[in-house]
Write an enzyme that holds these catalytic residues in place. Structure first.
Site, short mmCIF file in Angstrom:
data_model
loop_
_atom_site.label_atom_id
_atom_site.label_comp_id
_atom_site.label_asym_id
_atom_site.label_seq_id
_atom_site.Cartn_x
_atom_site.Cartn_y
_atom_site.Cartn_z
N LEU A 142 11.46 -20.32 -4.91
CA LEU A 142 10.30 -19.48 -4.36
C LEU A 142 9.21 -19.57 -5.02
O LEU A 142 9.21 -19.51 -6.18
CB LEU A 142 10.88 -17.89 -4.37
CG LEU A 142 9.78 -16.84 -3.96
CD1 LEU A 142 9.72 -16.87 -2.35
CD2 LEU A 142 10.30 -15.35 -4.30
N SER B 233 -7.37 -5.97 -5.79
CA SER B 233 -8.57 -6.52 -4.95
C SER B 233 -9.73 -6.66 -5.73
O SER B 233 -9.88 -5.91 -6.61
CB SER B 233 -8.47 -5.84 -3.47
OG SER B 233 -9.14 -4.54 -3.70
N HIS C 291 2.81 3.50 -9.00
CA HIS C 291 2.37 2.26 -9.25
C HIS C 291 3.71 1.51 -9.99
O HIS C 291 4.02 0.39 -9.90
CB HIS C 291 1.13 1.92 -9.97
CG HIS C 291 -0.14 2.30 -9.35
ND1 HIS C 291 -0.35 1.56 -8.11
CD2 HIS C 291 -1.20 2.97 -9.51
CE1 HIS C 291 -1.58 2.29 -7.72
NE2 HIS C 291 -2.00 2.94 -8.59
N TRP D 112 -11.88 -2.59 -8.31
CA TRP D 112 -12.33 -2.01 -9.80
C TRP D 112 -13.15 -0.67 -9.52
O TRP D 112 -13.68 0.02 -10.43
CB TRP D 112 -13.59 -3.36 -10.03
CG TRP D 112 -13.02 -4.68 -10.37
CD1 TRP D 112 -12.87 -5.62 -9.72
CD2 TRP D 112 -12.31 -4.76 -11.50
NE1 TRP D 112 -12.25 -6.61 -10.35
CE2 TRP D 112 -11.93 -6.10 -11.64
CE3 TRP D 112 -11.95 -4.03 -12.70
CZ2 TRP D 112 -11.20 -6.82 -12.60
CZ3 TRP D 112 -11.28 -4.86 -13.81
CH2 TRP D 112 -11.12 -6.12 -13.79
N ARG E 212 -0.76 9.48 -10.04
CA ARG E 212 -0.66 8.08 -9.11
C ARG E 212 0.13 7.12 -9.98
O ARG E 212 0.57 6.07 -9.39
CB ARG E 212 -1.96 7.86 -8.84
CG ARG E 212 -2.60 8.47 -7.76
CD ARG E 212 -4.33 8.13 -7.58
NE ARG E 212 -4.53 6.85 -6.89
CZ ARG E 212 -4.16 6.55 -5.96
NH1 ARG E 212 -3.85 7.52 -4.82
NH2 ARG E 212 -4.37 5.27 -5.55
N ASP F 73 0.71 -1.27 0.06
CA ASP F 73 -0.01 0.22 -0.08
C ASP F 73 0.84 1.20 -0.03
O ASP F 73 2.05 1.08 0.55
CB ASP F 73 -0.88 -0.20 1.32
CG ASP F 73 -2.22 0.87 0.87
OD1 ASP F 73 -2.40 1.52 -0.09
OD2 ASP F 73 -2.63 1.14 2.15
N GLY F 74 0.30 2.25 -0.85
CA GLY F 74 0.98 3.60 -0.47
C GLY F 74 1.53 4.22 -1.70
O GLY F 74 2.32 5.17 -1.97
N ARG G 197 -11.91 1.81 -8.39
CA ARG G 197 -11.13 3.07 -8.63
C ARG G 197 -11.64 3.77 -10.22
O ARG G 197 -12.10 2.87 -11.05
CB ARG G 197 -9.76 2.58 -8.83
CG ARG G 197 -9.30 2.09 -7.45
CD ARG G 197 -7.74 1.82 -7.30
NE ARG G 197 -7.45 1.71 -5.75
CZ ARG G 197 -6.29 1.77 -5.06
NH1 ARG G 197 -5.14 2.47 -5.95
NH2 ARG G 197 -5.92 1.65 -3.87
N GLY H 299 0.05 5.69 -4.40
CA GLY H 299 -0.44 6.69 -4.68
C GLY H 299 -0.17 7.79 -4.06
O GLY H 299 0.31 9.00 -4.50
N ARG H 300 -0.07 7.51 -2.80
CA ARG H 300 0.36 8.92 -1.91
C ARG H 300 1.91 9.01 -2.15
O ARG H 300 2.35 10.32 -2.13
CB ARG H 300 0.31 8.22 -0.44
CG ARG H 300 -0.98 8.77 0.16
CD ARG H 300 -1.33 7.91 1.55
NE ARG H 300 -1.41 6.66 1.09
CZ ARG H 300 -1.16 5.58 2.36
NH1 ARG H 300 -0.94 6.19 3.35
NH2 ARG H 300 -1.35 4.32 2.04
N GLU I 279 -12.22 -4.96 -4.67
CA GLU I 279 -12.57 -3.78 -4.73
C GLU I 279 -12.00 -2.65 -5.22
O GLU I 279 -12.35 -1.72 -5.41
CB GLU I 279 -12.61 -3.35 -3.06
CG GLU I 279 -13.46 -4.21 -1.99
CD GLU I 279 -13.32 -5.56 -1.71
OE1 GLU I 279 -11.81 -5.82 -1.75
OE2 GLU I 279 -14.02 -6.39 -1.79
C1 FPP Z 1 -1.88 0.17 -3.30
O1 FPP Z 1 -1.42 1.51 -3.36
C2 FPP Z 1 -1.43 -0.53 -4.51
C3 FPP Z 1 -2.13 -1.16 -5.52
C4 FPP Z 1 -3.53 -0.98 -5.65
C5 FPP Z 1 -1.56 -1.75 -6.68
C6 FPP Z 1 -0.29 -2.31 -6.47
C7 FPP Z 1 0.48 -2.87 -7.83
C8 FPP Z 1 1.64 -2.75 -7.76
C9 FPP Z 1 2.50 -2.54 -6.78
C10 FPP Z 1 2.39 -2.96 -9.01
C11 FPP Z 1 1.92 -4.14 -9.78
C12 FPP Z 1 2.46 -5.30 -9.17
C13 FPP Z 1 2.91 -6.20 -9.74
C14 FPP Z 1 2.80 -7.96 -9.07
C15 FPP Z 1 3.65 -6.56 -11.02
P1 FPP Z 1 -2.75 2.74 -3.44
O2 FPP Z 1 -2.68 3.04 -4.72
O3 FPP Z 1 -3.88 2.21 -2.77
O4 FPP Z 1 -1.79 3.79 -2.55
P2 FPP Z 1 -2.59 4.95 -1.68
O5 FPP Z 1 -3.00 4.20 -0.60
O6 FPP Z 1 -1.27 5.87 -1.16
O7 FPP Z 1 -3.50 5.61 -2.64
#
Ligand code: FPP
Length: 254
Positions: A125, A59, A31, A63, A27, A14-15, A65, A17-18, A61
């Site tokens: 792994l 997740s 990613h 979708w 954002r 998580d994080g 976004r 976007g921030r 959820e």
């Molecule tokens: C949460 O951050 C992150 C996601 C919903 C996507 C995670 C995806 C990746 C790290 C890249 C792709 C993954 C692979 C396995 C290749 P957020 O957008 O909710 O951040 P925020 O809470 O700061 O808004």
């Protein structure tokens, strides 16, 4: 042999976007930076000899976004798969995906299938990417399969045990996660592996996912190493059972 390392680590990344917003970037940039962290943590997990790493990439959820962000995440996943697959294979990583793949494009589904097939024989792994995954979805799909078996007379309702439920859930062939890590400062499970996390040690850190590096990962592993897992027993009982293998059996609860 118990080397003090978790066998299975499950992460909520998580994080992103921030991280981007703090830099006045879109954002998407967060990613993209998050993929670099994925690469580093996968490499480190393989190097350390961790058996399984399960990453929550999308997740059920997510979708909700904005459509452009959803599309971007799909494309990013697809291109990361294209770019990383050979390297994962070279590193003896077994690649897997859990989640409801029906919601994905045929192109993405066949790329996933290609990756799973290519790496199926690897014994390093196990990297599991959870996409369009939700713990409630997982339990629901397991219940549907059990319900069908009951309807077809293969099983009586009163015969249903934890084993039967476990057998229908995702990750049923892997040790249950020993360590859960969530970056980004929120203290929630957010519909991740609800059943599988029953006895998992939880670790939360404020660090945003693109900033999470192998030093931060090491801290999480060290925190895990300091904990005493009791699985409902007393501390004295745990000490008496140490090294007997009984603890692992209790963890599975089966
Ligand atoms: C949460 O951050 C992150 C996601 C919903 C996507 C995670 C995806 C990746 C790290 C890249 C792709 C993954 C692979 C396995 C290749 P957020 O957008 O909710 O951040 P925020 O809470 O700061 O808004």
């Amino acid at each position: 042999m118990d080397n003090g390392l978790p066998k299975h680590v499950a992460i909520i990344m998580d994080g992103n976007g921030r991280w981007a917003e703090q830099r006045q970037m879109p954002r998407f940039a967060g990613h993209r930076a998050g993929v670099e962290t994925v690469r580093a943590i996968v490499k480190e997990s393989a190097r350390l000899g961790i058996e399984a790493l399960t990453l929550f990439a999308f997740s059920t959820e997510n979708w909700r976004r904005p459509r452009p962000e959803v599309n971007f995440l799909m494309d990013l996943f697809m291109s990361a798969l294209d770019q990383e697959l050979d390297e994962l294979h070279r590193r003896n990583v077994r690649f897997r995906v859990i989640g409801d793949l029906d919601g994905f494009s045929r192109k993405l589904r066949s790329a996933i299938e290609r990756g799973v097939t290519l790496t199926a024989g690897n014994d390093g792994l196990t990297l599991v990417i959870a996409v369009n995954y939700g713990g409630r979805w997982d339990i629901t799909q397991a219940m549907r399969k059990l319900g069908t078996r009951i309807r077809d007379g293969q099983l009586a309702p009163e015969e249903v045990t934890l084993d039967h439920i476990h057998a229908e859930l995702c990750l049923n062939d892997l040790p249950e996660p020993d360590l859960f890590i969530r970056t980004g400062g929120e203290h929630r499970i957010s519909n991740y592996l609800l059943w599988q996390l029953a006895y998992t040690e939880l670790y939360f850190c404020d660090c945003l996912w693109p900033d999470f590096d192998i030093i931060q990962f090491q801290r999480a592993l060290e925190s895990y190493g300091r904990r005493q897992r009791r699985f409902g027993m007393t501390g004295l009982q745990v000490e008496a059972n140490q090294g007997s293998g009984a603890l692992q059996e209790m963890q599975s609860g089966l």
